[in-house]
Motif scaffolding. Structure first.
Motif, short mmCIF file in Angstrom:
data_model
loop_
_atom_site.label_atom_id
_atom_site.label_comp_id
_atom_site.label_asym_id
_atom_site.label_seq_id
_atom_site.Cartn_x
_atom_site.Cartn_y
_atom_site.Cartn_z
N ALA A 142 90.25 49.46 80.91
CA ALA A 142 91.48 48.99 80.25
C ALA A 142 92.45 50.16 80.05
O ALA A 142 92.14 51.32 80.37
N ASP A 143 93.62 49.86 79.49
CA ASP A 143 94.67 50.87 79.33
C ASP A 143 94.77 51.42 77.91
O ASP A 143 95.15 52.58 77.72
N THR A 144 94.49 50.60 76.90
CA THR A 144 94.58 51.02 75.50
C THR A 144 93.40 50.46 74.73
O THR A 144 93.04 49.29 74.92
N LEU A 145 92.84 51.28 73.87
CA LEU A 145 91.72 50.87 73.03
C LEU A 145 92.25 50.53 71.64
O LEU A 145 92.98 51.32 71.04
N VAL A 146 91.90 49.35 71.14
CA VAL A 146 92.24 48.95 69.77
C VAL A 146 90.96 48.37 69.19
O VAL A 146 90.52 47.30 69.62
N THR A 147 90.35 49.09 68.22
CA THR A 147 89.03 48.67 67.79
C THR A 147 88.73 48.99 66.34
O THR A 147 89.30 49.92 65.77
N ASP A 148 87.84 48.20 65.79
CA ASP A 148 87.36 48.36 64.42
C ASP A 148 85.85 48.62 64.51
O ASP A 148 85.05 47.71 64.36
N PRO A 149 85.46 49.87 64.79
CA PRO A 149 84.05 50.18 65.02
C PRO A 149 83.27 50.28 63.71
O PRO A 149 83.85 50.26 62.62
N PRO A 150 81.95 50.39 63.80
CA PRO A 150 81.18 50.71 62.59
C PRO A 150 81.71 52.02 62.00
O PRO A 150 81.96 52.98 62.72
N ALA A 196 83.21 57.81 75.80
CA ALA A 196 83.31 57.03 77.04
C ALA A 196 84.77 56.71 77.35
O ALA A 196 85.16 56.63 78.52
N TRP A 197 85.59 56.51 76.31
CA TRP A 197 87.00 56.16 76.48
C TRP A 197 87.82 57.36 76.93
O TRP A 197 88.77 57.24 77.70
N GLY A 198 87.50 58.54 76.42
CA GLY A 198 88.26 59.74 76.78
C GLY A 198 89.48 59.93 75.90
O GLY A 198 89.52 59.45 74.77
N ASP A 199 90.51 60.60 76.42
CA ASP A 199 91.68 60.95 75.61
C ASP A 199 92.85 59.99 75.79
O ASP A 199 93.98 60.30 75.45
N ARG A 200 92.58 58.82 76.31
CA ARG A 200 93.63 57.82 76.51
C ARG A 200 94.03 57.17 75.19
O ARG A 200 93.36 57.37 74.17
N PRO A 201 95.10 56.38 75.16
CA PRO A 201 95.60 55.81 73.90
C PRO A 201 94.55 54.94 73.19
O PRO A 201 93.91 54.09 73.81
N ALA A 202 94.41 55.18 71.88
CA ALA A 202 93.44 54.41 71.09
C ALA A 202 93.91 54.29 69.65
O ALA A 202 94.48 55.24 69.09
#
Length: 198
Positions: free
Chosen positions: A28-36, A73-79
């Protein structure tokens, strides 16, 4: 190849461990998440028995290890990554947004203030839209709300829409999909989204 648990024209949801299925969402292009958050969350001392209904408390919430592995795993991309001030922030945070829930929680009962906020960490670049405050006011979903999903920490879809509206173009990923608010918000905005949830 793992088959989707759910799929439509905008949303693909996988049932499983996001670390084991990383190749399915890291495209994907952008990560938007509510992790533990790493705080061993238990809803209001489990008085409402919401976690019992689900069978288990939030998984992998004893530390930030799973969150950090997913971010590696996501790296330095937008999050955009939700978190709590009492726990370590992820690496490479550029800014901190505050979600003002507009209702105070219990928190530390020995002091006269109840918590009304959560942090959202901004990582990477490419964000769009008009510049505004880092405080986003959106009332949280209350335990007695008829429309509240059966999840201990659901996020309001309107909050997720406000966040996704400032994301770079492309597909949104949520490897900790929870109640699905990120996926629903992305679809409402005409965006494609990929989610993973245990």
């Amino acid at each position: 190849m793992t088959e989707p648990y759910y799929q439509d024209d905008h949303v693909t949801l996988y049932h499983g461990d996001c670390l084991e299925l990383a190749e399915l969402w890291t495209c994907a292009d952008t990560l938007v998440t509510d992790p533990p958050y790493g705080m061993a969350y238990e809803s209001n001392r489990n008085r409402d028995k919401r976690n019992v209904k689900l069978g288990v408390p939030l998984r992998a919430d004893e530390s930030t290890e799973v969150r950090d592995q997913a971010l590696d795993a996501w790296g330095d991309r937008p999050a955009l990554v939700f978190g709590k001030w009492t726990q370590p922030r992820p690496r490479d945070v550029r800014a901190r947004l505050i979600w003002d829930k507009m209702v105070h929680g219990t928190g530390d009962l020995s002091i006269p203030w109840g918590p009304t906020d959560e942090e959202i960490y901004v990582i990477g670049s490419g964000w769009v839209g008009k510049r505004g405050s880092n405080i986003i006011r959106q009332q949280m979903l209350m335990s007695g709300d008829r429309d509240r999903p059966a999840h201990p920490t659901p996020k309001p879809v309107a909050l997720m829409e406000a966040l996704i509206a400032k994301c770079p173009a492309g597909v949104i990923a949520d490897p900790f999909a929870g109640s699905g608010a990120t996926l629903v918000a992305a679809k409402a905005l005409g965006r494609k989204a990929i989610g993973v949830e245990l």
